[in-house]
Design an enzyme around this catalytic site. Structure first.
Site, mmCIF file in Angstrom:
data_model
loop_
_atom_site.group_PDB
_atom_site.id
_atom_site.type_symbol
_atom_site.label_atom_id
_atom_site.label_comp_id
_atom_site.label_asym_id
_atom_site.label_seq_id
_atom_site.Cartn_x
_atom_site.Cartn_y
_atom_site.Cartn_z
ATOM 1 N N ASN A 133 0.907 -1.204 -0.074
ATOM 2 C CA ASN A 133 -0.016 -0.068 -0.104
ATOM 3 C C ASN A 133 0.781 1.187 0.148
ATOM 4 O OD1 ASN A 133 -2.636 1.657 0.681
ATOM 5 N ND2 ASN A 133 -1.071 2.185 2.301
ATOM 6 N N GLU A 134 0.904 1.968 -1.182
ATOM 7 C CA GLU A 134 1.376 3.344 -1.109
ATOM 8 C C GLU A 134 2.876 3.365 -0.979
ATOM 9 O OE1 GLU A 134 -0.806 6.042 1.139
ATOM 10 O OE2 GLU A 134 -2.410 6.058 0.083
#
Length: 828
Positions: A436-437
């Site tokens: 995630n990210e």
């Protein structure tokens, strides 16, 4: 096969550094009863050694817990029949996190990854009668900082930077919606297993033919033990109805692998929620010797054809990112999922079911298991299989430039293999995603070059070797039937902009974060698949009451600020309020106001993006999914969740449910001169309906009325009308889709900003009807009607726009005929 659960007779104490470790374990002082599975915080709470971290300002009072080392011990009696078996193993499903285990004084296990399961042969260490297990849990914060001091500090968003070196749930370090509570303990089951032979693994990667007429089930059974050639493996497949489909008995061999391909004609298919049934077969494997069952393994199997389609869009703007199930393109409306508690072992199966049923009832199709939490409990995926909720599964990396030294890489490889083997049989599982990210933060630091293909470990973004080499290798080996996607957001190819709106998936945070764009801009901020977006709001007033002292129950209190972890959260909330509605002062009004803004924002996003789901093929599926951040909370907090931590839906929950319903309506200004009206239909058949268009004054005068027969094409949005915009600042245009006399979809176009409107008293009446129904009527157009009657009442719809002469009838399951109903609405 014999098993002994090691759940009972556990004690814990704080490690005393003044004592030798053996003496500390041996002391009789300072020990308290412990729960297994559990966490140290749960045990301290039960012993009344800490206050509830979720209440008031108590989070700040318990930070010392994560800075200490903790001892756990247990005595158990070995059953006499265990020694009959050739092998006895100590098995752990998860230890949080830096754990050293001793059995009868002998060290048997050292673990530094809470996501890895363990199996340790211990036959020679066990003795008849009493036996003892001792576990030292060292402070994850201290151990992480030691590693950070050795290897160097790395960039991140959220939490202490040492978390990047620790394979522990990252949200334990604090996030922009969660507290800092660094747990430790035996967080998943611990048991002894005794056997002569056992089933190690069962793998059945189902294959459904392109025409859906036949399914192949290549069953592979891996065995462990002695004298395997004397054993047999029985394979039985049962239909969703329970009837036997096929069965076979095969001889085991010393190669320890037994394989057989099962074939099913005209299979019953597994479909996502709203598209068909969730047919689940049962595959049962038994290991036998002379007809006696030695071991068994069972899996539920869903037969579906799954593809991630990435093809050019018709306008040349980019490529699709589209999930297709059983040859049917699926608009993946849904939400992001975070762990349902800081202390996961106390989340019961019933609570998991309540959460996931809310998602299904909101017409959601997909949940994304976010990478800063955990690989969820088995019950989570079992329920998603049953409810038809597709799962986008992140690996557990979030918002950081992780290290990639050799020891870290090997730990990640074991972790990933563990997760993939455990979860790969679930039909709900749609995608493996690397992180995630992490690409986003690498881009923000200018250290991501998508064209570089050398040794990633020698760059400033070393974890690319994890996301682009290790994880895809594990998935290709253990679960080759599913797509692996390196990150979220991620654009693919040689595009160094990981959040490109024209390819892959996107996180749309121009609203709320960044320059805090107006939420009304959501339709123009569209991407090919929006895997994160959201607007924060307060939790329910009753939830606030549960974690605050009476004198702290006002919007800007210390407690309310502590329970708002977003960077600049109170300021951002206030900004969206002051731009759109009149500023409230009292807490109950503030709760409604923030929830009103959240509901309006999510309606704008889902409605606008679902409109971009067009055409029969792939080329006009301009937006193929939208996953709101987030469905749930892990503690009572102001956050982006649409259901708060006590399972109380916010108004946005009902708005999302309407926008993701099988039929939905939309209306928007195209320009100062034109207004567009459209409808969405997720079913596989054409819908003929009547479109009603009413124009109202704010004082309740019906200014114009027209209706027309319209057609909604299957599994797409349809543009229904584009009409001249004759609306004034005091006019509202409301549209309804009606089928066989029943309203199946509504939408309304109000003048904005709402703060400038003078809204007369609508004279709302709420009337109890038969069969738990409630009728809501008004004399003037009314925005955001919010009904509440306490916990235990489930509304079929809520957060309503209601117009004169068009009452709405709502089913309130669980309500009594004399129950008082509180009503709020937007006032001006």
């Amino acid at each position: 096969m014999r098993q002994l659960s090691l759940f009972n007779n556990w004690q814990y104490k704080q490690r005393d550094p003044a004592l030798a470790l053996t003496d500390d374990f041996a002391t009789t002082e300072g020990w308290f009863a412990a729960s297994v599975p559990g966490t140290i915080h749960q045990d301290l709470l039960a012993a009344e050694q800490i206050p509830d971290p979720f209440f008031g300002l108590n989070e700040t009072q318990v930070q010392w817990v994560g800075e200490r080392d903790w001892l756990y011990r247990c005595e158990f009696v070995l059953p006499p029949d265990f020694k009959i078996e050739e092998t006895i193993a100590l098995c752990s499903a998860g230890l949080d996190t830096f754990a050293t285990v001793w059995l009868n004084g002998a060290q048997v296990l050292v673990s530094d990854n809470m996501f890895i399961s363990h199996r340790v042969p211990v036959s020679s260490l066990l003795q008849p009668g009493p036996n003892s297990i001792q576990i030292l849990f060292e402070s994850a914060l201290r151990r992480g900082k030691e590693r950070e001091a050795q290897h160097g500090e790395l960039p991140l968003w959220n939490g202490d930077s040492s978390r990047l070196y620790v394979r522990k749930a990252q949200y334990h370090y604090g996030w922009d919606w969660g507290p800092t509570l660094l747990t430790a303990g035996i967080w998943r089951p611990l048991w002894l297993e005794a056997y002569t032979a056992r089933i190690v693994d069962l793998h059945c990667p189902t294959e459904v033919a392109p025409d859906l007429a036949i399914a192949h089930l290549p069953v592979s059974v891996t065995l462990d033990g002695s004298a395997l050639s004397q054993l047999s493996v029985h394979i039985a497949l049962y239909a969703p109805s329970g009837e036997t489909v096929t069965q076979a008995t095969l001889p085991a061999t010393d190669s320890a692998t037994v394989e057989r391909v099962l074939t099913i004609d005209a299979p019953q298919l597994w479909w996502p929620h709203g598209y068909g049934e969730q047919a689940l077969y049962r595959l049962v494997i038994t290991l036998q010797k002379d007809g006696e069952i030695i071991d068994s393994r069972e899996q539920r199997i869903g037969l579906r054809r799954l593809q991630l389609v990435q093809q050019p869009l018709a306008d040349g703007s980019g490529t699709t990112f589209l999930f297709e199930i059983n040859n049917t393109p699926i608009f993946c409306g849904g939400a992001n999922w975070i762990p349902a508690d800081l202390f996961v072992p106390r989340v019961s199966p019933e609570r998991y079911r309540a959460w996931l049923q809310l998602a299904a009832d909101a017409n959601m199709v997909m949940l994304r298991v976010w990478g800063g939490g955990i690989y969820e409990e088995d019950i989570f995926y079992d329920l998603c299989d049953e409810l038809g909720l597709l799962v986008w599964q992140d690996f557990m990396f979030a918002c950081g430039l992780y290290p990639a030294h050799e020891e870290f890489r090997e730990s990640v490889r074991l972790e990933a293999a563990d997760a993939v083997r455990r979860l790969r049989h679930h039909p709900c599982l749609a995608l493996w995603c690397g992180n995630n990210e992490d690409y986003a933060i690498a881009g923000s630091k200018s250290v991501y070059d998508a064209t570089f293909n050398g040794d990633f470990t020698q760059t400033a973004f070393p974890a690319r070797t994890i996301y682009e080499e290790i994880l895809p290798q594990v998935c290709a080996t253990l679960d080759p039937t599913r797509t692996y996607w390196p990150g979220s957001p991620y654009s693919g190819g040689e595009n160094s902009n990981s959040n490109d709106h024209h390819a892959g998936d996107q996180h749309i945070w121009d609203v709320w974060h960044g320059y805090m764009d107006p939420y009304q801009n959501y339709p123009q901020l569209a991407g090919t698949f929006v895997s994160e977006f959201g607007m924060a709001s307060f939790p329910a007033l009753a939830t606030i009451t549960s974690f605050t002292e009476p004198d702290e129950r006002y919007p800007q209190s210390r407690t309310m600020d502590l329970h708002n972890k977003a960077d600049g959260g109170p300021t951002r909330l206030a900004s969206y309020l002051v731009r759109n509605i009149r500023m409230p002062e009292q807490l109950d009004e503030y709760v409604y106001a923030t929830q009103f803004i959240q509901a309006e924002a999510l309606a704008s996003a889902f409605r606008g993006w679902r409109r971009r789901w067009r055409g029969q093929g792939y080329q006009e599926r301009y937006t193929a999914g939208a996953l709101v951040w987030q469905l749930n909370d892990c503690w009572p907090v102001t956050s982006w969740a649409i259901v708060d931590s006590l399972l109380r839906p916010k108004p946005a929950y009902y708005v999302v449910r309407r926008e993701l319903a099988p039929f939905a309506a939309g209306i928007a200004r195209v320009s100062d001169e034109r207004v567009a009206i459209w409808g969405a239909n997720s079913l596989g058949s054409t819908l003929e309906a009547e479109l009603e268009i009413n124009t109202w004054s704010l004082t309740g005068e019906l200014l114009a009325h027209e209706h027309a027969q319209v057609t909604l094409a299957p599994n797409q949005s349809s543009e229904l009308r584009e009409i001249e915009n004759q609306l004034r600042e005091t006019h509202i245009m409301a549209v309804r889709l009606v089928k066989d006399g029943a309203v199946i979809a509504r939408a309304a176009l109000w003048p904005e900003p709402f703060k400038y409107l003078t809204l007369p008293d609508p004279e709302i009446s709420v009337e109890h009807l038969e069969h738990n129904a409630v009728r809501v009527q008004v004399k003037q157009p009314t925005k955001g009607v919010w009904l509440s009657a306490g916990d235990g009442v489930a509304w079929s719809d809520n957060m309503l726009d209601v117009f004169p002469d068009y009452p709405q009838v709502i089913v309130a399951t669980g309500i009594t005929s004399d129950a008082p109903i509180q009503v709020r609405w937007l006032k001006g």
